[in-house]
Structure formats: C-alpha cells, structure tokens
Design a protein around this motif. Structure first.
Motif, PDB file in Angstrom:
ATOM      1  N   LEU A  35       1.434  -0.855   0.117  1.00 39.83           N
ATOM      2  CA  LEU A  35       0.219  -0.190  -0.014  1.00 39.83           C
ATOM      3  C   LEU A  35       1.022   0.963  -0.187  1.00 39.83           C
ATOM      4  CD1 LEU A  35      -2.878   0.348   0.218  1.00 39.83           C
ATOM      5  CD2 LEU A  35      -3.426   0.951   2.161  1.00 39.83           C
ATOM      6  N   ALA A  37       4.211   1.420  -0.645  1.00 42.68           N
ATOM      7  CA  ALA A  37       4.705   1.147  -1.961  1.00 42.68           C
ATOM      8  C   ALA A  37       4.000   2.019  -3.071  1.00 42.68           C
ATOM      9  CB  ALA A  37       5.290  -0.054  -2.183  1.00 42.68           C
ATOM     10  N   THR A  38       3.274   1.648  -2.838  1.00 43.19           N
ATOM     11  CA  THR A  38       2.266   2.316  -4.633  1.00 43.19           C
ATOM     12  C   THR A  38       2.074   3.995  -4.232  1.00 43.19           C
ATOM     13  OG1 THR A  38       0.857   0.324  -4.620  1.00 43.19           O
ATOM     14  CG2 THR A  38       0.041   2.177  -5.423  1.00 43.19           C
ATOM     15  N   GLN A  41       5.292   4.478  -5.625  1.00 42.54           N
ATOM     16  CA  GLN A  41       5.875   5.448  -6.960  1.00 42.54           C
ATOM     17  C   GLN A  41       5.060   6.510  -7.298  1.00 42.54           C
ATOM     18  OE1 GLN A  41       4.984   1.227  -8.494  1.00 42.54           O
ATOM     19  NE2 GLN A  41       5.764   0.627  -7.591  1.00 42.54           N
ATOM     20  N   LEU A 262      -8.392   2.484 -12.835  1.00 46.14           N
ATOM     21  CA  LEU A 262      -6.829   2.185 -12.389  1.00 46.14           C
ATOM     22  C   LEU A 262      -6.710   0.819 -13.414  1.00 46.14           C
ATOM     23  CD1 LEU A 262      -5.064   1.835 -10.025  1.00 46.14           C
ATOM     24  CD2 LEU A 262      -6.563   0.116  -8.712  1.00 46.14           C
ATOM     25  N   PHE A 266      -3.154   0.714 -15.540  1.00 48.59           N
ATOM     26  CA  PHE A 266      -2.468   0.452 -14.990  1.00 48.59           C
ATOM     27  C   PHE A 266      -1.841  -0.981 -15.765  1.00 48.59           C
ATOM     28  CE2 PHE A 266      -0.817  -3.326 -11.996  1.00 48.59           C
ATOM     29  CZ  PHE A 266       0.423  -3.056 -11.421  1.00 48.59           C
ATOM     30  N   PRO A 276       2.570   2.136 -14.612  1.00 42.62           N
ATOM     31  CA  PRO A 276       2.296   1.991 -13.443  1.00 42.62           C
ATOM     32  C   PRO A 276       2.372   2.710 -12.137  1.00 42.62           C
ATOM     33  CG  PRO A 276       4.683   0.618 -14.324  1.00 42.62           C
ATOM     34  CD  PRO A 276       3.750   1.340 -15.871  1.00 42.62           C
ATOM     35  N   GLY A 279      -1.250   4.148 -12.591  1.00 41.30           N
ATOM     36  CA  GLY A 279      -1.742   3.615 -12.157  1.00 41.30           C
ATOM     37  C   GLY A 279      -2.135   3.704 -10.971  1.00 41.30           C
ATOM     38  N   ALA A 280      -0.782   3.893 -10.086  1.00 37.31           N
ATOM     39  CA  ALA A 280      -0.347   4.361  -9.007  1.00 37.31           C
ATOM     40  C   ALA A 280      -0.968   5.978  -7.922  1.00 37.31           C
ATOM     41  CB  ALA A 280       1.040   4.137  -8.068  1.00 37.31           C
ATOM     42  N   ALA A 283      -4.801   5.138  -7.798  1.00 39.67           N
ATOM     43  CA  ALA A 283      -4.917   3.907  -6.585  1.00 39.67           C
ATOM     44  C   ALA A 283      -4.949   4.844  -5.667  1.00 39.67           C
ATOM     45  CB  ALA A 283      -3.246   3.039  -6.539  1.00 39.67           C
ATOM     46  N   MET A 286      -7.472   6.825  -4.880  1.00 42.41           N
ATOM     47  CA  MET A 286      -8.883   6.570  -4.557  1.00 42.41           C
ATOM     48  C   MET A 286      -8.159   5.998  -2.907  1.00 42.41           C
ATOM     49  SD  MET A 286      -8.651   3.742  -7.378  1.00 42.41           S
ATOM     50  CE  MET A 286      -9.718   2.630  -6.989  1.00 42.41           C
TER      51      MET A 286
END
Lengths: 310, 279
Positions: A35, A37-38, A41, A262, A266, A276, A279-280, A283, A286
């Motif tokens: 979570l 790490a996302t 990123q 998403l 991604f 990615p 995408g991150a 996320a 969200m």
C-alpha cells in the motif's frame, strides 16, 4: 481487562511475539508494505527505464492534463453517482425489509431472510451475466415481462445506452447487496430491549410512528456503519463493470468507475501501454478519497451519534 | 386488543412486501437455472417455462465439460479458499489471543495497526503487490493468491476473534497455568475450542469474498492452470457468448456450489451477524 500473567515473572514473554508474528508478517508484507509502496510510486515516473522522482507532477497531470483529467473526473463523477444510488435505494430498502422482518410475530422470517440474502453470496461474474442476459433485447425476458403489465414501451437497451447504463449497473449492484444493510439493521433492531417497545406501546405509540420515533433513532449508529461500508465498497468497485461492460466500461466510458480506470491505466488496453506510475497515482487518489470518507465518519459522524446502552 | 384486530391486514401487507422482494431476489437466478436445462429453441421461445420432456436438454453442460477446464478451476478455487481460510483462522486467532490476553507495551497500537486493513481495501496496493509477486516469482501460482487473501482476511478476523476471546473466563486459563500448561497449550487446548462458534462466523465471512474475487485471479494468476472458477467462468462466457446453452450451463455450474454452501452455513452466517451487532 484480562488478568496479568500470574505465573513466575519472565523477563521476556516470547510467546506474545510468537502469537503475533505470523499475522503481523503476512499483513505487513502483503498489505501494508505494498500500500505504501504504491503511494510512493505515484511520486515517480519512468524515463528510459529509470524511475525518476517528479514530486506531485503525476497528480497535477491526472487532475489537469486534458488527456487524463477528462477520464479521471468522468470516473470520479460516475463513482459518486454509483454511491448516491446505493445510498438512496439500497439502504432505504434494506431498512424497510429489516423493519418488517423484525416483527417477532411474523411467520416464515427465516425463509425470507435466507432468500433475500442469496444474491449477496453470488459472485459479480454470475450477477453481471445473469442481468446482462435478462436485460438483453435479444432474449426478451425483460420486454415480455413488461408487456404482461402493459409497460412494454418503457423497455430499452438499458445497459447499452449511455444515459441509463450507469444507473442500471448501480441498481443491479443494489439488487446484489441489499441483504447486507437488511441483516445489519435487522440485528440492531433485535437488540432493542422489549421493555422499550412495551413502554412505547403503553404510551400509544404503535406501528409506523413507533418505527420512526423509537426504533429508527436507536439504530442510527448501525445506519452510519452501513453508510461507510457502502462508501468504501463503492469507491473500490470494479468487478461488476468489468464483467458486464468490459474494461472499456462502455458505452463511451459511461460506466467507468475509479476501479476500472485504475485497471486500464495500470495494464493498458488496446493500443495504450500500461503505466504503473499513473496507476499508482490513481490508486493513491482512491486511497485518499476513502481515507477522507472514513475520517469524516469516525471524527464527525460517529462521535455525534448517540449510542444507547441497554 | 387493538393490536390483535389491526394485525391481520398488517401481517398480510408485510408478507406481500417480503414475498415481492423475495421474488425479485430469486427470479433472475431461477430463470438462469431452468433455462440451462432446455434446448436452444425453447430458451428463446418460452424462456419462463420449466423444462418439459420435449424441451429438456443438457447440451450446454456437455459443451462446458468438453470445452472448459471447470474441474481444474473448481480444484484451484477449493485449494485457494481452504488454505487461505486455514491461515486466516490460525494466524488471526493467534494474534487475537495475544492482543486480548496479554498486557504489553504497544498492545493498543498493534490492535489499531491490524485494524487499519478493515477500512482500507487491499486492492489499492495492487501495483506494488504485482511487482512483489513478479520479483519473488510467484506470478501465476496459487501461493500468490493464498498470500493475498490471507492478508486480506486477517484484519476483520483478528477484530472479531479478539472481541470473543475477551469473554473466555480467566479462571479457566489461570487454572491451566497452575497446572503447568504452557501458554501455547492454553491457547490450543483451552481457548481455541471455546471460540469455535466465532471461528465459524469468521470462516463464512472470509470465504465468500475469496471464492467470488475476480480482481486478484485476473491480475496475479490468469494462467490456464491457476484459474479460479470465478475467472474461468468469466473467460469461458466471454468466449462462448453466442452459445446460450453453454453460457447458461456455465452460470448454473458457478451458482450451485455457492448456493449449497450458503444453505448449509446460512444459520451460522445469520447468527454471526446478529451476535456481532448485539454483542
């Protein structure tokens, strides 16, 4: 709370660590670490195979760049509407069914409860396709049923029209999940002591006015929990749209939610490559939306709801 | 006796509403299942009729059995669900015991940390989870799914189980300690059997989302050999979208196991929800 360890005092109580270790390790490695790490990123971008720190630029791209922002705001608005439909349809129906079911003199309560909860246990794949078939103009179940009650003219390809597809999907999701508010409110209503109800009856408060004046205020905390569960579930939704409309969330992105947005960002779709980092970023947005919603609930709503101890 | 006189029409109205909603809830499932057993022409000509001797056909199921690997998908789903369930229950109960039984520094903080996952969905970490699985070579293995579902199920399991473990009598545990039982023996032989009803509730709540999940099988294990039933049905139906017999049969095959499980466990599930809220 529990009593202290009465045995001989041990310098280190290793068993506590042993009991906690497996859960904490799996939870930290597979949930908390990814979570964050996302989130991390989302501050980078890939340039020629290298991760380059760009600060909040991905977020300004998402909110402002015309290539991204139109899709993002569209998905966010669709998601909000999806949530509004749930709040306006799912929860009132759930409360109504629970109120009727909680009458102890009602017969066949167990049967109704079991039957109404069945859609909730089905997977999105089943629910999505079942409704797709039933609403399909090809098969004609929906039009012929409307014909029986003389409302044939109302029928349209609801899942295929841009104006109706999202609301139709939201109502399908309501159909699936109405069992959850029903059960939680039913449980809360059962926990109201009989004396409270008897006292109300002595005062001549019966029927609907009893429900409005006595029972509903007492189950408000449960309604609060249901609202926040609905919120988290809706802003995390993906499966139903993916199954019934595909990753493109057609028609013309009319049913695109943050979850499908998403997924497309991604993994990429058709000619667009997956990204990615963007995408991150989605996320993370969200994550913050859910965090804000949960905080509002915990700090503003939950503290103001009166809880009654019986 | 005013209530007695008023109760007849009111009960009729209550039954009318509940019956109407039960129909809405069950009708779509009913239509799919009856049509799965009909031949193609009957599906279109009389979709609402029950399969009769002339219209009965199992051609859809034959297609599904010969074209799809549904037995393998079922096996994968069973392995993933059961192993994840076992890990969630064991690890969850152990952590819940530590949190509810012992006073130690950071107890409250640890409880809050583990409860974080109840509100924040694990899906939001998907980007990094996939990278982690790629780095460890776990993509397209059932292990990846089991790890993810274990992590996903733990927060709620720990939360519910620690509530229940607080109700286990201290005298019993202390008697065990006086008899010289180790803390591990106390947990496994005294406490675990007493919280079995709570474990059953947690099991049902954990099982349904794992069995039904589409997101992680799609992303972490989309290979043919690791497909779960949910993903397998989704792909199969996508390919056979014009073969209505096969689609309806595949849907029926996906519905029946969950339905049977639910009917077996429904009392446990409903009791769990009621007990949790009443508390």
């Amino acid at each position: 709370m529990t009593a202290m360890d009465p045995g001989p005092k041990r310098a280190r109580r290793w068993h506590i660590a042993v009991f906690l270790a497996p859960a904490v390790l799996v939870y930290t490695a597979i949930m908390i670490f990814p979570l964050f790490a996302t989130l991390f990123q989302s501050l980078f971008t890939r340039v020629e195979g290298q991760q380059v720190f760009v600060g909040l630029r991905n977020f300004t791209t998402l909110f402002g760049d015309p290539r991204w922002s139109a899709s993002f705001w569209n998905a966010l608005w669709n998601n909000t509407w999806f949530f509004i439909v749930h709040m306006l349809v799912q929860n009132p129906i759930g409360i109504l069914l629970a109120a009727i079911l909680s009458n102890p003199r009602l017969r066949f309560r167990g049967f109704y409860r079991t039957a109404i909860f069945i859609p909730t246990i089905l997977s999105f794949v089943i629910v999505g396709f079942v409704w797709k078939l039933i609403l399909s103009p090809l098969w004609g179940i929906a039009p012929s049923m409307l014909d029986m009650v003389g409302l044939r003219f109302l029928f349209g390809p609801w899942l295929g029209q841009e104006t109706t597809a999202l609301t139709t999907l939201a109502l399908i999701s309501v159909w699936q999940f109405v069992g959850i508010p029903m059960m939680l409110i039913y449980a809360a209503l059962l926990s109201i002591p009989d004396e409270v109800i008897e006292a109300a009856e002595c005062d001549g408060i019966t029927g609907w006015s009893q429900f409005w004046k006595i029972q509903l205020p007492l189950v408000l905390p449960t309604i609060g929990i249901i609202s926040i569960l609905t919120f988290v579930g809706n802003f995390n939704a993906f499966d139903l749209v993916y199954v019934s409309q595909g990753a493109q969330a057609g028609p013309n992105y009319g049913t695109d939610l943050l979850g499908t947005f998403l997924y497309r960002t991604f993994f990429g779709f058709q000619l667009q490559l997956g990204d990615p980092n963007m995408g991150a970023t989605i996320a993370s947005v969200m994550f913050f939306i859910i965090l804000i919603g949960v905080s509002i609930y915990l700090f503003l709503i939950q503290t103001r709801l009166r809880r009654y101890q019986f | 006796m005013q209530t007695a006189r008023a109760s007849l029409p009111r009960a009729a109205a209550a039954h009318a509403v509940l019956l109407a909603y039960t129909l809405i809830a069950l009708f779509p499932v009913f239509v799919i299942v009856i049509n799965a057993f009909k031949e193609r022409r009957a599906i279109f000509n009389s979709p609402l009729a029950l399969p009769g001797p002339e219209t009965f056909s199992t051609i859809g199921f034959e297609t599904v059995m010969s074209q799809g690997n549904f037995l393998l998908y079922f096996q994968n789903s069973f392995i993933v669900t059961l192993v994840s369930l076992f890990c969630v229950l064991l690890f969850g109960a152990m952590a819940a015991f530590a949190l509810s039984e012992y006073k130690f520094r950071g107890n409250l903080l640890m409880g809050l940390y583990l409860a974080l996952g109840i509100m924040i969905p694990i899906r939001l970490g998907t980007v990094a989870i996939l990278q982690l699985m790629v780095a460890t070579g776990l993509v397209n293995t059932l292990t990846a799914l089991i790890l993810v579902y274990t992590a996903q199920g733990l927060p709620l399991a720990i939360f519910i189980l620690s509530e229940f473990m607080r109700t286990v009598s201290d005298d019993l545990k202390n008697a065990g300690r006086v008899d010289g039982l180790s803390e591990y023996r106390i947990f496994f032989t005294l406490v675990l059997p007493l919280v079995r009803p709570a474990m059953a509730t947690v099991a049902v709540f954990t099982m349904i989302p794992i069995w039904n999940d589409l997101w992680f099988p799609l992303i972490l294990a989309p290979a043919e050999s690791t497909k779960t039933v949910t993903l397998g049905a989704q792909v199969f139906i996508g390919q056979f979208v014009t073969n209505w017999n096969a689609v309806l049969a595949a849907l029926t095959l996906a519905i029946i196991p969950v339905l049977v499980l639910y009917l077996i466990f429904s009392r446990q599930l409903i009791r769990g929800i009621t007990a949790g809220a009443v508390k």
